[in-house]
Design an enzyme around this catalytic site. Structure first.
Site, mmCIF file in Angstrom:
data_model
loop_
_atom_site.group_PDB
_atom_site.id
_atom_site.type_symbol
_atom_site.label_atom_id
_atom_site.label_comp_id
_atom_site.label_asym_id
_atom_site.label_seq_id
_atom_site.Cartn_x
_atom_site.Cartn_y
_atom_site.Cartn_z
ATOM 1 N N ASP A 166 0.494 -0.855 -0.006
ATOM 2 C CA ASP A 166 -0.507 0.394 -0.125
ATOM 3 C C ASP A 166 0.877 1.053 0.005
ATOM 4 O O ASP A 166 2.349 1.174 0.354
ATOM 5 C CB ASP A 166 -0.432 -0.374 1.553
ATOM 6 N N TYR B 298 5.832 -8.160 8.860
ATOM 7 C CA TYR B 298 5.770 -7.338 8.905
ATOM 8 C C TYR B 298 5.806 -6.523 10.285
ATOM 9 O O TYR B 298 5.317 -7.457 11.071
ATOM 10 C CB TYR B 298 4.046 -6.753 8.436
ATOM 11 N N ASP C 181 -6.851 2.291 8.238
ATOM 12 C CA ASP C 181 -5.511 2.910 8.532
ATOM 13 C C ASP C 181 -5.915 4.320 8.490
ATOM 14 O O ASP C 181 -7.506 4.873 9.001
ATOM 15 C CB ASP C 181 -4.385 2.090 7.429
ATOM 16 N N ARG D 97 -3.626 -5.077 8.449
ATOM 17 C CA ARG D 97 -4.556 -3.728 7.927
ATOM 18 C C ARG D 97 -5.765 -4.824 9.031
ATOM 19 O O ARG D 97 -6.663 -4.369 10.007
ATOM 20 C CB ARG D 97 -5.292 -3.242 7.610
#
Length: 334
Positions: free
Chosen positions: A50, A78, A92, A191
């Site tokens: 993203d 991550y 987010d 997310r």
């Protein structure tokens, strides 16, 4: 009057660039920038990040694009920061705040975090977020979301191999903030993981930062930045590329003599005393160059994805100029 744009003279470039994608740039924009700096004719990436995410983004050039699909299945790691007690429309910091809830003091206790961690370790099911590139009826979900349309999304099976949760509120002016480090299978939405962990803690959450630190065998410490690429000479940019076979770390190497290499490159199966192996990376003996990938079954080496003779020649010329071995990183099978 605007000055005329300088036309870039493209050239054949083959290899893998491990880019540390910057914040705010789409994966495709980062790819196009790197492609322009390298003057590469052909480029692609092995999965996207993203715009609000940073970190490891392997970019493939030339012959490496033939094997980029193999890397889409790689596990990834991550590191994310989640603001607790705050939900947004996108999960987010890019979205609007749609709900706020108090965060109970015990929500961030070591005991509570340990219990929630156990809930999300191993195989789990996730409903993909509306703000994602996943497609339904040929249209990306985020396009529906922008129109205010919510479509049904079937849950997907993913695996969280490792998960670490820690309270880092003291590093963020006391605002309840959770650090999430997850090693996960392909297709995992961090997310969504952050939102689900927030719900399990009873307060909701949304990500305020996201970084990919590892993808497959590639680590963030191997990466270069766009700023470095811009500052380097063309020769240094070329030297920053990993060889094509860097995408094949778990392939066993098979070496063919000149006659068999030529026949293999024409798509013909070869017979030999190799044990059954899948997958294999096939190299020529002289000159030592990657020819393609395949598998060995019942004494037959069966080609699957091949480089062209022109690509092989261009790679050899590039290796000659940098004095780097063509067969590094691949284990030989006898």
């Amino acid at each position: 009057m605007n000055a005329p744009r300088t036309r870039v003279q493209r050239r054949p470039v083959h290899g893998v660039l491990l880019l540390d994608k910057p914040l705010g740039l789409s994966s495709n924009n980062a790819l196009q920038k790197a492609k322009w700096l390298l003057r590469a004719e052909k480029a692609g990436h092995t999965g996207t990040l993203d715009p609000l995410a940073t970190g490891v983004l392997p970019l493939c050039f030339g012959a490496a694009t033939k094997f980029s699909q193999l890397h889409l299945d790689a596990d990834k790691t991550y590191v994310a920061l989640a603001r607790l007690g705050q939900k947004t429309s996108t999960g987010d910091a890019e979205g609007e705040v749609i709900e706020t809830r108090p965060v109970a003091p015990e929500a961030l206790s070591p005991e509570r975090l340990a219990a929630v961690r156990q809930q999300f370790l191993g195989p789990i099911r996730q409903v993909p977020p509306m703000h994602s590139a996943l497609k339904k009826d040929g249209k990306a979900l985020y396009e529906y979301a922008r129109e205010g349309v919510v479509v049904e999304r079937p849950a997907r099976d993913v695996v969280i191999f490792d998960l670490q949760l820690s309270d880092v509120s003291d590093q963020h002016d006391g605002a309840p903030t959770l650090r999430i480090e997850a090693r996960c299978s392909k297709g995992t939405y961090i997310r969504t993981l952050g939102e689900d962990i927030g719900e399990a803690l009873g307060c909701g959450a949304s990500l305020i930062s996201l970084r990919r630190t590892v993808t497959g065998d590639f680590d963030q410490h191997q990466c270069v930045t766009l700023a470095q690429l811009e500052a380097w000479s063309e020769a240094d940019r070329q030297r920053s590329l990993l060889p094509v076979q860097a995408l094949l770390p778990h392939h066993t190497r098979v070496t063919l003599d000149s006659e068999n290499a030529g026949r293999f490159l024409s798509g013909m199966r070869r017979r030999g005393s190799w044990p059954d192996k899948n997958p294999v990376a096939v190299f020529g003996e002289q000159p030592p160059a990657l020819l393609g990938v395949g598998h060995v079954m019942a004494g037959e080496l069966i080609p699957e994805r091949l480089l062209s003779p022109i690509e092989i020649q261009q790679i050899l010329e590039s290796i000659e100029s940098t004095n780097e071995p063509a067969t590094a990183g691949i284990q030989e099978t006898k």
